[in-house]
Design a protein around this motif. Structure first.
Motif, short mmCIF file in Angstrom:
data_model
loop_
_atom_site.label_atom_id
_atom_site.label_comp_id
_atom_site.label_asym_id
_atom_site.label_seq_id
_atom_site.Cartn_x
_atom_site.Cartn_y
_atom_site.Cartn_z
N ILE A 108 -3.57 12.03 1.22
CA ILE A 108 -3.46 13.23 0.37
C ILE A 108 -2.69 14.32 1.10
CG2 ILE A 108 -4.78 15.07 -0.71
CD1 ILE A 108 -6.95 13.03 -1.28
N LYS A 109 -2.92 14.39 2.39
CA LYS A 109 -2.26 15.40 3.21
C LYS A 109 -0.75 15.21 3.23
CE LYS A 109 -2.59 16.63 8.13
NZ LYS A 109 -3.41 16.29 9.31
N LEU A 110 -0.30 13.97 3.26
CA LEU A 110 1.12 13.72 3.51
C LEU A 110 1.95 13.34 2.29
CD1 LEU A 110 0.79 11.75 6.84
CD2 LEU A 110 1.72 14.04 6.56
N ALA A 111 1.33 12.70 1.32
CA ALA A 111 2.15 12.07 0.28
C ALA A 111 2.59 13.04 -0.81
CB ALA A 111 1.38 10.91 -0.34
N ASN A 112 3.80 12.81 -1.34
CA ASN A 112 4.24 13.52 -2.53
C ASN A 112 3.64 12.86 -3.77
OD1 ASN A 112 6.52 13.68 -0.46
ND2 ASN A 112 7.02 15.32 -1.88
N ARG A 113 3.71 11.52 -3.74
CA ARG A 113 3.16 10.74 -4.84
C ARG A 113 2.31 9.64 -4.24
NH1 ARG A 113 6.84 7.52 -7.94
NH2 ARG A 113 8.19 7.64 -6.11
N ILE A 114 1.36 9.13 -5.00
CA ILE A 114 0.51 8.04 -4.49
C ILE A 114 0.43 6.93 -5.53
CG2 ILE A 114 -1.80 7.40 -3.69
CD1 ILE A 114 -2.23 10.35 -2.94
N TYR A 115 0.64 5.72 -5.07
CA TYR A 115 0.31 4.55 -5.90
C TYR A 115 -1.00 3.97 -5.39
CZ TYR A 115 5.11 4.37 -7.76
OH TYR A 115 6.28 4.65 -8.38
N VAL A 116 -1.86 3.59 -6.30
CA VAL A 116 -3.13 3.00 -5.89
C VAL A 116 -3.09 1.50 -6.11
CG1 VAL A 116 -5.63 3.04 -6.18
CG2 VAL A 116 -4.30 5.13 -6.52
N PHE A 117 -3.44 0.76 -5.10
CA PHE A 117 -3.38 -0.71 -5.15
C PHE A 117 -4.76 -1.31 -5.25
CE2 PHE A 117 0.96 -2.13 -3.96
CZ PHE A 117 1.54 -0.87 -3.84
N ARG A 118 -4.85 -2.35 -6.02
CA ARG A 118 -6.06 -3.15 -6.03
C ARG A 118 -5.73 -4.55 -6.52
NH1 ARG A 118 -11.86 -1.07 -8.01
NH2 ARG A 118 -13.07 -2.68 -7.01
N ASP A 119 -6.28 -5.54 -5.92
CA ASP A 119 -6.05 -6.93 -6.33
C ASP A 119 -4.57 -7.25 -6.47
OD1 ASP A 119 -8.76 -7.20 -6.37
OD2 ASP A 119 -8.92 -6.75 -8.51
N LYS A 120 -3.79 -6.88 -5.48
CA LYS A 120 -2.35 -7.22 -5.40
C LYS A 120 -1.49 -6.55 -6.47
CE LYS A 120 -4.31 -10.18 -2.68
NZ LYS A 120 -4.68 -9.66 -1.35
N LYS A 121 -2.04 -5.50 -7.10
CA LYS A 121 -1.27 -4.80 -8.13
C LYS A 121 -1.35 -3.30 -7.90
CE LYS A 121 -3.71 -6.39 -11.72
NZ LYS A 121 -4.33 -7.71 -11.71
N ILE A 122 -0.38 -2.59 -8.50
CA ILE A 122 -0.52 -1.14 -8.58
C ILE A 122 -1.38 -0.86 -9.80
CG2 ILE A 122 0.67 1.02 -9.06
CD1 ILE A 122 3.04 -0.04 -7.47
#
Lengths: 502, 322
Positions: free
Chosen positions: A462-476
């Protein structure tokens, strides 16, 4: 009752456990919670006899418990179900379960297979696994192997059962079955330690919960005294000050890299994303959620089955890490610096120089200009504030934080445009962590590099990213389009991430 | 440039080797009248040069963590190639040598490609190819030597300059090149990096397969060179050349401090390894031991060398952990 008192354990460069004391009562399912690197696995391994504590003692039923090895722990009826499955693939199901207690015909060394398979079947029934005992383990699914591991620990009739993320690879129904078994064992007075990342499970079957963070025990609570939010707060340390790293607005007209529909069986299920110039793109998720696998497909370490990678709008094919580095200037700071990141027996000079050798070598004989190499290494050591006696110091003698800086220096020095950082602050001390954060921020915001930050450390991302993708089970499974850096939005983002987290 | 300190020599494994060589030299000088004669020294000088090349062809693959059981077979093939071309085809010596070296390189390419492209381990691949190469050798020569080798061809192998065998001078020249290669060339540095940790090397942008292939090519080349030098030394080209190289190659390389796990190789170590090896062989003769026992001595020697290497590794690890 199992008591651990004032246990500390250090590994070179990192304090994994710092003065931890906990009581585990008979017939209690006790959850150990914490983020990656908080010290859960280390604690389990100490109780399981794999590691010896540096200081501190353990007591079982008032008697001091000294474990010399994993085997020693087994003989004292402590058994551990590992996060990494420890099965022998070319052995049968029955053999795997019964390995250390094979049955022979009376007083002969001849194995009684009928009896072995029969007893194994009993344990298979206990975990409700419907496979013949004679089947080879290699033919089973991961979930089934996990259940075999559990059956194995049941067969060893232990008084203390250590479960390290037993549900990470199995389905919900299988997990339910496991919980039934655990409740049964609990009634028999067995002490069960349960490590998990899934908070729901903690509330479902655990009686008590101990939260660890950065190797220290934060607290032990009865499960009915706490709420989910309290646990999250304890785990990630909400009070940790979020520095005002205010990323610049990204110019979305300059697309550095675009990834389209990458597919690789069991590693990556149709992932697409965009990375802009000057951006820090966060890949958030748990270990095994597919982030590292994706990174390795992009850099050419692993071969994708389909999908495209575009750099600056041009479709390219990266065949190897060397290809990525020298043709497309992509760097990858591995999560596993000791095995993949560094030549531990070599000097700092060698480790930093290796990526620039082709650039500073003569035309014909390809001899490296030693003077340039040393100058470069000295510059990088200074720039990254690597604490070392000289550039000729062996890398293995450095602390974890400084080792990580060397691993990063290698790619910075090669002048990469895109750098993928895979868990860049794992196992480094707080000071080095801060430093690396500042560095990543500057790389993107001052130097205009494009960064992919893979991390399971929520405050970090959260501190560094402009955007975040969340991964779970080999997918975004989700995207946070804009990460605001205000205190309030931190809560919002962490809640949003927390939704995926549980 | 890093300053040269005397203590660096003491700290390195090479110093122990150097002392061992000196001790061996002293012992042999004392116990045998014929050891410290100028004739014997001269013979030793020539033989150790050949041994050093044989050891080098093994060390070049050991350094990346592989091995090459076909060094002798490659050497034999190179020997008969050159012998055939000179004796039967009457081709100029330099051209015959070039073709023989190419044969060595081709064998290395063959080994290296199978190992890297199919991912089969070097032990089994080179075990198989050693038979293939030897079979070609015997099939082609039917076991006969090529004996019509012109005098001029033996200048390097039999000649001397100021009483020093020219073969030894050639060796020193090659070892200097070797030193420079491993110290300053990209390829040399990458060989060492791959040998130390091939994963880390790969994750630092080194094409590990290419480097392994290179190590096998260099190994084949040096084995071929050693084969050609044998003709020059003996004056004939014999198909049995290379039969006893396997144990020599491992002994010289390992005694010379080329760790079995890869990542270390020094020119100086190889030289000392060859010196120790030749002194032991020579010494066994001088001390009039029964020659039939020789193989056991050599085997034992390798075990001792590997044991010392292991002790050193464990010691270093312990020192680091404490």
């Amino acid at each position: 009752m199992l008591t651990i008192s004032n246990i500390s354990k250090s590994f070179p460069g990192v304090r994994a456990l710092d003065d931890v004391s906990v009581d585990f009562k008979n017939g209690e399912i006790h959850a150990l919670l914490g983020e990656n690197g908080a010290g859960k696995s280390t604690l389990m391994k100490i109780i399981g006899g794999v590691y010896k504590p540096d200081t501190g003692k353990m007591f079982f039923d008032e008697k001091e418990l000294v474990l010399n090895s994993y085997i020693d722990a087994l003989s004292k009826e402590i058994s551990m179900v590992n996060q990494e499955l420890q099965v022998l693939p070319s052995f049968s199901v029955a053999e795997n379960i019964m390995l250390d207690k094979m049955i022979t015909f009376r007083k002969t060394p001849i194995l009684n297979w009928k009896e072995i398979n029969l007893v194994a079947k009993k344990y298979l029934d206990m975990v409700d696994l419907d496979v013949p005992p004679t089947k080879l383990i290699g033919e089973l699914s991961v979930a089934q192997k996990q259940m075999i591991e559990i059956a194995k620990s049941l067969a060893s009739k232990s008084k203390i059962l250590l479960l390290d993320e037993p549900t990470s690879a199995i389905s919900e129904t299988e997990a339910e079955k496991l919980f039934d078994i655990l409740r049964d064992l609990k009634k028999k007075g067995i002490i069960i330690l349960f490590v998990t990342h899934k908070l729901e499970e903690v509330f479902k079957i655990c009686d008590k919960v101990t939260v660890l963070r950065d190797g220290r025990k934060i607290d032990t609570k009865m499960i009915n005294e706490v709420e989910k939010q309290d646990l999250v707060k304890m785990m990630i340390g909400r009070e940790e000050k979020i520095e005002s790293f205010r990323n610049k607005n990204i110019d979305k007209s300059i697309l550095t890299m675009e990834v389209k529909n990458i597919v690789k069986y069991k590693k990556c299920e149709d992932v697409s994303f965009k990375l802009y110039k000057g951006e820090v793109l966060g890949f958030y998720g748990l270990v095994g959620s597919g982030r590292t696998e994706l990174a390795r497909l992009i850099i050419g370490e692993d071969k994708k089955q389909s999908g495209d990678v575009l750099i600056n709008g041009k479709k390219i094919k990266i065949r190897s890490i060397a290809d990525g580095l020298y043709k497309y200037r992509i760097g990858y700071v591995t999560e596993n610096r000791k095995e993949e990141g560094l030549l531990l027996n070599s000097t700092i000079l060698n480790n930093i120089g290796i990526t620039i050798w082709p650039k500073i070598a003569g035309r014909i004989f390809r001899f490296i200009n030693g003077q340039k190499e040393r100058k470069h290494a000295k510059k990088m050591v200074q720039q990254l504030d690597i604490k070392a006696t000289s550039i000729n110091q062996l890398v293995q003698k450095l602390s974890g934080g400084n080792q990580q800086k060397v691993s990063i220096a290698k790619w910075l020095g090669a002048d990469c445009d895109i750098i993928i950082f895979d868990e860049p602050t794992i196992g480094v001390d707080i000071g080095a962590k801060e430093y690396i954060h500042k560095l990543i921020f500057d790389l993107a915001n001052v130097q205009g590099k494009s960064i992919i930050l893979i991390s399971s450390d929520m405050p970090e991302i959260i501190k560094l990213a402009n955007r975040i993708y969340v991964f779970r089970d080999k997918k975004i499974i989700g995207e946070i389009e804009e990460v605001n850096k205000d205190e309030d939005s931190y809560n919002i983002v962490s809640k949003e991430l927390g939704n995926y987290y549980t | 440039m890093k300053k040269f300190h005397l203590r660096d020599i003491f700290a390195s494994g090479n110093f122990g080797l150097f002392v061992a060589a000196l001790v061996l030299f002293a012992v042999l000088s004392i116990f045998s009248d014929s050891f410290l004669t100028s004739y014997n020294m001269y013979t030793i000088g020539r033989t150790l040069s050949l041994y050093a090349f044989i050891g080098l062809s093994q060390a070049l693959v050991l350094v990346v963590g592989d091995m090459n059981l076909s060094v002798g077979a490659i050497g034999g093939l190179a020997t008969i190639t050159a012998g055939y071309l000179i004796d039967i085809r009457h081709i100029p010596g330099w051209l015959a040598v070039a073709v023989a070296l190419l044969v060595g390189i081709a064998c290395g390419v063959f080994n290296g490609l199978i190992i890297t492209k199919f991912g089969i381990n070097a032990f089994i691949v080179t075990l198989a190819t050693s038979f293939i190469f030897t079979g070609i050798n015997y099939g082609f020569t039917q076991g006969f030597s090529f004996v019509n080798i012109p005098e001029s061809f033996t200048l390097l192998g039999k000649g001397q300059i100021f009483g020093i065998p020219s073969l030894f001078i050639f060796l020193i020249f090659c070892l200097i090149i070797l030193f420079l290669f491993f110290r300053f060339s990209i390829a040399g540095r990458r060989l060492l990096a791959v040998g130390e940790n091939s994963e880390a090397a790969k994750f630092s942008g080194v094409n590990v397969d290419k480097i392994k292939l290179l190590s096998h090519i260099l190994s084949g080349f040096i084995a071929g060179l050693a084969g050609v030098l044998y003709i020059s030394r003996m004056g004939t080209s014999s198909p049995v050349t290379g039969q006893d190289w396997l144990i020599i190659s491992f002994a010289v390389a390992i005694i010379g401090g080329t760790g079995l796990s890869g990542g270390s190789l020094t020119a100086f170590g190889l030289l000392i390894g060859a010196i120790i090896m030749v002194m032991i062989k020579n010494g066994l003769v001088m001390l009039q031991t029964n020659v039939y026992w020789e193989q056991s001595f050599l085997g034992l020697l390798i075990l001792v060398a590997v044991g010392i290497d292991r002790i050193r590794t464990v010691y270093n690890q312990k020192r680091l952990l404490s």
